[in-house]
Motif scaffolding. Structure first.
Motif, PDB file in Angstrom:
ATOM      1  N   ALA A  26      -8.555   0.883   1.151  1.00  0.00           N
ATOM      2  CA  ALA A  26      -8.924   2.029   0.998  1.00  0.00           C
ATOM      3  C   ALA A  26      -9.016   2.884  -0.939  1.00  0.00           C
ATOM      4  CB  ALA A  26      -9.080   3.550   2.169  1.00  0.00           C
ATOM      5  N   TRP A  27      -9.325   3.339  -1.153  1.00  0.00           N
ATOM      6  CA  TRP A  27      -9.308   4.248  -2.433  1.00  0.00           C
ATOM      7  C   TRP A  27      -9.687   5.591  -2.185  1.00  0.00           C
ATOM      8  CZ3 TRP A  27     -12.312  -0.439  -2.851  1.00  0.00           C
ATOM      9  CH2 TRP A  27     -13.927  -0.516  -2.926  1.00  0.00           C
ATOM     10  N   LEU A  28      -9.105   5.875  -3.118  1.00  0.00           N
ATOM     11  CA  LEU A  28      -9.157   7.371  -3.274  1.00  0.00           C
ATOM     12  C   LEU A  28      -9.603   8.161  -4.446  1.00  0.00           C
ATOM     13  CD1 LEU A  28      -6.824   7.438  -1.478  1.00  0.00           C
ATOM     14  CD2 LEU A  28      -8.349   8.346  -0.155  1.00  0.00           C
ATOM     15  N   SER A  29     -10.629   7.732  -4.956  1.00  0.00           N
ATOM     16  CA  SER A  29     -10.775   7.921  -6.493  1.00  0.00           C
ATOM     17  C   SER A  29     -11.323   8.988  -7.033  1.00  0.00           C
ATOM     18  CB  SER A  29     -11.529   6.772  -7.355  1.00  0.00           C
ATOM     19  OG  SER A  29     -12.022   7.787  -8.076  1.00  0.00           O
ATOM     20  N   ASN A  30     -10.470  10.372  -7.055  1.00  0.00           N
ATOM     21  CA  ASN A  30     -11.347  11.559  -7.960  1.00  0.00           C
ATOM     22  C   ASN A  30     -11.884  11.822  -9.235  1.00  0.00           C
ATOM     23  OD1 ASN A  30      -8.813  12.650  -6.304  1.00  0.00           O
ATOM     24  ND2 ASN A  30      -6.776  12.694  -7.624  1.00  0.00           N
ATOM     25  N   ALA A  31     -12.182  10.008  -9.761  1.00  0.00           N
ATOM     26  CA  ALA A  31     -12.531  10.438 -10.819  1.00  0.00           C
ATOM     27  C   ALA A  31     -14.093   9.888 -10.351  1.00  0.00           C
ATOM     28  CB  ALA A  31     -12.102   9.677 -11.920  1.00  0.00           C
ATOM     29  N   GLY A  32     -14.360   8.929  -9.414  1.00  0.00           N
ATOM     30  CA  GLY A  32     -15.441   8.684  -9.241  1.00  0.00           C
ATOM     31  C   GLY A  32     -15.893   7.649  -9.303  1.00  0.00           C
ATOM     32  N   ALA A  33     -15.135   6.754 -10.224  1.00  0.00           N
ATOM     33  CA  ALA A  33     -15.210   5.280 -11.059  1.00  0.00           C
ATOM     34  C   ALA A  33     -14.880   4.189  -9.882  1.00  0.00           C
ATOM     35  CB  ALA A  33     -14.177   5.247 -11.717  1.00  0.00           C
ATOM     36  N   THR A  34     -14.757   3.374  -9.441  1.00  0.00           N
ATOM     37  CA  THR A  34     -14.987   2.668  -8.225  1.00  0.00           C
ATOM     38  C   THR A  34     -13.935   0.730  -9.483  1.00  0.00           C
ATOM     39  OG1 THR A  34     -17.089   2.676  -8.118  1.00  0.00           O
ATOM     40  CG2 THR A  34     -15.929   0.408  -7.276  1.00  0.00           C
ATOM     41  N   PRO A  35     -12.885   1.220  -8.051  1.00  0.00           N
ATOM     42  CA  PRO A  35     -11.699   0.542  -8.787  1.00  0.00           C
ATOM     43  C   PRO A  35     -12.273  -1.158  -8.772  1.00  0.00           C
ATOM     44  CG  PRO A  35     -11.588   1.623  -7.157  1.00  0.00           C
ATOM     45  CD  PRO A  35     -12.656   1.949  -7.163  1.00  0.00           C
ATOM     46  N   PRO A  36     -11.614  -1.837  -9.835  1.00  0.00           N
ATOM     47  CA  PRO A  36     -12.179  -3.306  -9.812  1.00  0.00           C
ATOM     48  C   PRO A  36     -12.084  -4.469  -8.208  1.00  0.00           C
ATOM     49  CG  PRO A  36     -10.057  -2.740 -10.573  1.00  0.00           C
ATOM     50  CD  PRO A  36     -10.386  -1.515 -10.522  1.00  0.00           C
ATOM     51  N   ASP A  37     -12.824  -5.633  -7.849  1.00  0.00           N
ATOM     52  CA  ASP A  37     -12.554  -5.726  -6.780  1.00  0.00           C
ATOM     53  C   ASP A  37     -10.958  -6.959  -6.778  1.00  0.00           C
ATOM     54  OD1 ASP A  37     -14.811  -5.266  -6.615  1.00  0.00           O
ATOM     55  OD2 ASP A  37     -15.388  -7.329  -6.905  1.00  0.00           O
ATOM     56  N   THR A  38     -11.123  -7.025  -5.664  1.00  0.00           N
ATOM     57  CA  THR A  38      -9.564  -7.774  -5.302  1.00  0.00           C
ATOM     58  C   THR A  38     -10.322  -9.023  -4.979  1.00  0.00           C
ATOM     59  OG1 THR A  38      -8.405  -5.062  -4.282  1.00  0.00           O
ATOM     60  CG2 THR A  38      -7.433  -7.726  -3.868  1.00  0.00           C
ATOM     61  N   LEU A  39      -9.316  -9.913  -6.278  1.00  0.00           N
ATOM     62  CA  LEU A  39      -9.704 -11.437  -5.503  1.00  0.00           C
ATOM     63  C   LEU A  39      -8.809 -12.451  -4.631  1.00  0.00           C
ATOM     64  CD1 LEU A  39      -9.701 -12.342  -9.402  1.00  0.00           C
ATOM     65  CD2 LEU A  39     -11.252 -11.634  -8.152  1.00  0.00           C
ATOM     66  N   TRP A  40      -7.246 -11.527  -4.966  1.00  0.00           N
ATOM     67  CA  TRP A  40      -6.914 -12.562  -3.960  1.00  0.00           C
ATOM     68  C   TRP A  40      -5.567 -11.921  -3.640  1.00  0.00           C
ATOM     69  CZ3 TRP A  40      -1.670 -14.251  -6.209  1.00  0.00           C
ATOM     70  CH2 TRP A  40      -2.321 -14.199  -7.392  1.00  0.00           C
ATOM     71  N   THR A  41      -4.804 -11.682  -2.340  1.00  0.00           N
ATOM     72  CA  THR A  41      -3.294 -11.986  -2.749  1.00  0.00           C
ATOM     73  C   THR A  41      -3.040 -12.327  -1.740  1.00  0.00           C
ATOM     74  OG1 THR A  41      -3.521 -10.633   0.170  1.00  0.00           O
ATOM     75  CG2 THR A  41      -4.240  -9.403  -1.725  1.00  0.00           C
ATOM     76  N   ARG A  42      -1.977 -12.397  -2.092  1.00  0.00           N
ATOM     77  CA  ARG A  42      -0.456 -13.552  -1.290  1.00  0.00           C
ATOM     78  C   ARG A  42       0.940 -12.837  -1.067  1.00  0.00           C
ATOM     79  NH1 ARG A  42      -5.205 -16.010  -2.428  1.00  0.00           N
ATOM     80  NH2 ARG A  42      -5.879 -17.794  -3.419  1.00  0.00           N
ATOM     81  N   THR A  43       1.217 -13.358   0.321  1.00  0.00           N
ATOM     82  CA  THR A  43       2.342 -13.379   0.263  1.00  0.00           C
ATOM     83  C   THR A  43       3.134 -14.921   0.624  1.00  0.00           C
ATOM     84  OG1 THR A  43       1.764 -13.846   2.563  1.00  0.00           O
ATOM     85  CG2 THR A  43       1.707 -11.072   1.438  1.00  0.00           C
ATOM     86  N   PHE A  44       4.630 -14.580  -0.214  1.00  0.00           N
ATOM     87  CA  PHE A  44       5.430 -15.424  -0.051  1.00  0.00           C
ATOM     88  C   PHE A  44       7.132 -15.133   0.604  1.00  0.00           C
ATOM     89  CE2 PHE A  44       2.983 -15.960  -3.270  1.00  0.00           C
ATOM     90  CZ  PHE A  44       2.177 -17.070  -3.231  1.00  0.00           C
ATOM     91  N   GLY A  45       7.487 -15.912   1.399  1.00  0.00           N
ATOM     92  CA  GLY A  45       8.465 -16.016   1.723  1.00  0.00           C
ATOM     93  C   GLY A  45       8.893 -16.715   3.437  1.00  0.00           C
ATOM     94  N   GLY A  46      10.329 -16.267   3.877  1.00  0.00           N
ATOM     95  CA  GLY A  46      10.616 -16.951   5.286  1.00  0.00           C
ATOM     96  C   GLY A  46      10.855 -15.630   6.363  1.00  0.00           C
ATOM     97  N   THR A  47      12.357 -16.162   7.120  1.00  0.00           N
ATOM     98  CA  THR A  47      11.475 -15.585   8.025  1.00  0.00           C
ATOM     99  C   THR A  47      12.806 -13.634   8.098  1.00  0.00           C
ATOM    100  OG1 THR A  47      13.529 -16.707   8.683  1.00  0.00           O
ATOM    101  CG2 THR A  47      11.645 -17.261   9.621  1.00  0.00           C
ATOM    102  N   ASN A  48      13.211 -14.129   6.605  1.00  0.00           N
ATOM    103  CA  ASN A  48      14.477 -12.751   6.217  1.00  0.00           C
ATOM    104  C   ASN A  48      13.389 -11.756   5.046  1.00  0.00           C
ATOM    105  OD1 ASN A  48      16.804 -11.154   5.829  1.00  0.00           O
ATOM    106  ND2 ASN A  48      17.724 -13.261   6.808  1.00  0.00           N
ATOM    107  N   ILE A  49      14.447 -11.156   4.703  1.00  0.00           N
ATOM    108  CA  ILE A  49      13.898 -10.817   3.677  1.00  0.00           C
ATOM    109  C   ILE A  49      13.376 -10.934   2.208  1.00  0.00           C
ATOM    110  CG2 ILE A  49      14.451  -8.134   1.830  1.00  0.00           C
ATOM    111  CD1 ILE A  49      15.979  -7.317   4.552  1.00  0.00           C
TER     112      ILE A  49
END
Length: 500
Positions: A26-49
Motif C-alpha cells: 500500500a502507499w500513503l501519498s500525502n501529495a496525491g501523486a500515484t507511485p509508479p507500477d512495480t514491475l517485479w520483485t525477486r528474492t535470493f538466498g538459502g536457509t540462512n541469513i
C-alpha cells in the motif's frame, strides 16, 4: 582470498503491477501523486541469513548486488556475496568471497573494464579485528585480487567509487588511527588497489563515514556521523569536503539535541549536495527520515523530515532525472507490520510527491536505491517476510513515472583541469540518465587522435583524463585540440590547449 562460485537457477517471487499479489504494498501519498507500477520483485538466498546492501545497474541492462551470505560459500561465517541478475531479475551468476570468519560487502560498482569493485570489511584477513576489504572481480564474477587496510583495532569500509584516474576511493571508519576513538577514513588506491594515500578526519570523539563521491572539482564529499562537532551530544549528521588529495576543505554538522545521522550523500546537478539519513531531533516521531539540501559550500538550503510516530530511516538517496530525489529505507510507522521497505519521492524542493511501502509482518528493509536508465528504480535490501530463509536479499524493480526520459542533455564539461595543460588534463562530466558515451580527442583539422571513453555509463558524475598522447602512445605536439563527447544522440565540443 578464498573464492567459492556457484551458479544456480533463479528463485523468484513475482510481484505483478497490481498490489493485489502483495497486499502490503500500500502507499500513503500525502501529495496525491500515484507511485509508479512495480514491475517485479525477486528474492535470493538459502536457509540462512542473506542480505543485499548495494545495487547498481550494469552496462548490459542488468543489476549487480553485494552484501553478505550465510547460506552459500565454502567458508564459515558471513561471506561477501556478489550477485548478478538480468534486466528481468533472473540470476546470471553469484559468487561468494571470504575466509573462515565474518566478511561483508557494503558497496559495489561496475568498473571501466566491465568488472566489479566491492568495498566492505573482513575479520578473516588483515592486521586484526575488522579490516577494510577491497575486492576486484572480473565481468563473470571471478576473483581477480583483494586488498585489506587497517591496524590492530576495528576498521571498516562502507563505500567505494572508481575515480577519474582509474583508481578507487574508499570511505569508512577507523579505530586504529586518527585523532579520536573512531575517525572518518578515506583511502585512495591505484587501479590494483594499492594505497596511494589515506586520510583521517575527526576529533577526539567518535566520527565515521558511510558514503563518498568524487566531486566535479576532483575532490571528495563524505557523509556520516560526528560526536566531535555540532550541537548534539548524541551525535550529528556530518558532511566533509576534501580536495583531490583527501585534505580537509570544510565540514558541516547537522542536527539538534537528539540523534542525527547521514547515511548517504550525492553532489547535485548545480554543484550542491543532497544528504539523507535519520533524525531524532526533529520530525513527527521517534526517528524520522532526514533529507538535507546544501549549497556548494555545505550550508543547508532546506531540511525535510518524513515519518510518523514510529522509527523511520533513509539509507540511500539519489537525485532523479526530473531534478527531484528518491529515498529508500524503512518505516515502522506505516505498512503491514514490523519494518517495511519505504520509498519516498520528492520534488526538487524536497516536498513529497509519493511514498510507498513493501513488506509483510516481519522485518523488511531497503538499503539502496538507484534510478534506472528508463527512469524507473531498482531497490535492494532484505526481507524476512518472503523468500527461503531467515533473511533473503530482496530486489524490487519499479517502472518509470512517465515516458522514458530521453538520453539527452549531457552537462559538459563540469571541469577541464588544468587548461592549458601538461602533462595531463582531467575531464569531468555529468549524465542525467544512463547513456552510451563516446569521449574523444580531435586535432585542429578534426581528425580523431584518441578515444578516452566508449561504452555505456550510468547517470551521475564521471571522469576521464588525457595524457597528451595519441592512440598509439606517441606524444602529441603542443597546440589546440578539441574534446568531443557524444551521449544520447547529442554531441558537444570543448577546446583544450596542450602547453609546451
Amino acid at each position: 582470498g578464498q573464492v567459492a562460485e556457484r551458479r544456480r537457477p533463479v528463485r523468484a517471487t513475482l510481484l505483478a503491477s497490481s498490489c493485489l499479489v502483495l497486499a502490503s504494498c500500500a502507499w500513503l501519498s500525502n501529495a496525491g501523486a500515484t507511485p509508479p507500477d512495480t514491475l517485479w520483485t525477486r528474492t535470493f538466498g538459502g536457509t540462512n541469513i542473506d542480505i543485499g546492501h548495494c545495487v547498481e545497474e550494469t552496462a548490459d541492462g542488468g543489476y549487480i548486488v553485494t552484501g553478505y551470505t550465510r547460506s552459500f560459500g565454502a567458508m564459515s561465517g558471513r561471506n561477501v556475496w556478489l550477485l548478478k541478475v538480468d534486466g528481468d531479475g533472473g540470476e546470471d551468476w553469484s559468487n561468494a568471497f571470504g575466509g573462515n570468519a565474518d566478511d561483508e560487502g557494503c558497496s559495489v560498482r561496475q568498473t571501466s573494464d566491465g568488472g566489479y569493485i566491492i568495498a566492505g570489511h573482513t575479520q578473516s584477513f588483515g592486521a586484526g579485528m575488522k579490516d577494510v576489504l577491497l575486492i576486484k572481480a572480473n565481468a563473470a564474477g571471478g576473483f581477480e585480487w583483494q586488498q585489506t587496510f587497517g591496524g590492530a583495532s576495528d576498521d571498516e569500509g562502507y563505500a567505494v567509487q572508481q575515480t577519474s584516474d582509474g583508481g578507487f576511493i574508499i570511505a569508512g571508519v577507523t579505530s586504529s588511527s586518527g585523532a579520536g576513538s573512531r575517525d572518518v577514513w578515506l583511502i585512495k588506491t591505484d587501479e590494483l588497489g594499492h594505497e596511494t594515500w589515506s586520510r583521517t578526519h575527526g576529533g577526539m570523539s567518535s566520527d565515521g563515514a558511510w558514503s563518498v563521491q568524487q566531486t566535479a572539482d576532483g575532490g571528495y564529499i563524505v557523509a556520516g556521523w560526528t560526536f566531535s562537532h555540532g550541537p548534539g551530544y548524541l551525535g550529528n549528521a556530518w558532511l566533509v569536503k576534501t580536495d583531490p588529495s583527501g585534505l580537509h576543505e570544510w565540514n558541516s554538522p547537522f542536527g539538534g539535541s537528539g540523534v542525527d545521522r547521514a547515511y548517504a550523500v550525492r553532489q547535485t546537478a548545480d554543484g550542491g549536495y543532497i544528504l539523507a539519513g535519520y533524525t531524532d531531533s526533529y520530525g513527527a516521531g521517534l526517528y524520522d527520515m532526514l533529507l538535507i539540501r546544501t549549497n556548494a559550500s555545505g550550508h543547508a538550503t532546506w531540511t525535510k523530515t518524513f515519518g510518523g510516530t514510529g522509527r523511520d530511516y533513509a539509507h540511500s538517496v539519489r537525485q532523479t532525472a526530473d531534478g527531484g530525489y528518491i529515498l529508500a529505507g524503512y518505516t515502522l510507522s506505516y505498512g503491514a507490520g514490523g519494518d517495511d521497505v519505504w520509498l519516498v519521492k520528492t520534488d526538487a524542493q524536497g516536498d513529497e510527491e509519493w511514498n510507498r511501502t513493501y513488506g509483510g509482518t516481519s522485518s523488511d528493509v531497503a538499503y539502496c536505491v538507484r534510478q534506472t536508465a528508463d527512469g524507473g528504480y531498482i531497490v535492494t535490501g532484505h526481507t524476512l517476510s518472503y523468500g527461503a530463509g531467515l533473511h533473503d536479499v530482496w530486489l524490487i524493480r519499479l517502472a518509470g513515472e512517465s515516458a522514458a526520459v530521453p538520453e539527452a542533455a549531457v552537462a559538459l564539461p563540469r571541469l577541464i583541469r588544468p587548461n592549458p595543460f601538461r602533462p595531463a588534463a582531467t575531464i569531468r562530466y555529468a549524465l542525467p540518465v544512463a547513456s552510451d558515451v563516446r569521449l574523444a580527442i580531435h586535432d585542429a583539422s578534426g581528425a580523431r587522435m584518441r578515444t578516452l571513453v566508449a561504452g555505456r555509463e550510468g547517470a551521475g558524475e564521471h571522469g576521464a583524463s588525457w595524457d597528451g598522447r595519441d592512440e598509439a602512445g606517441a606524444p602529441a605536439a603542443p597546440g589546440v585540440y578539441f574534446l568531443r563527447i557524444r551521449a544520447g544522440g547529442i554531441e558537444r565540443s570543448e577546446k583544450l590547449v596542450l602547453a609546451r
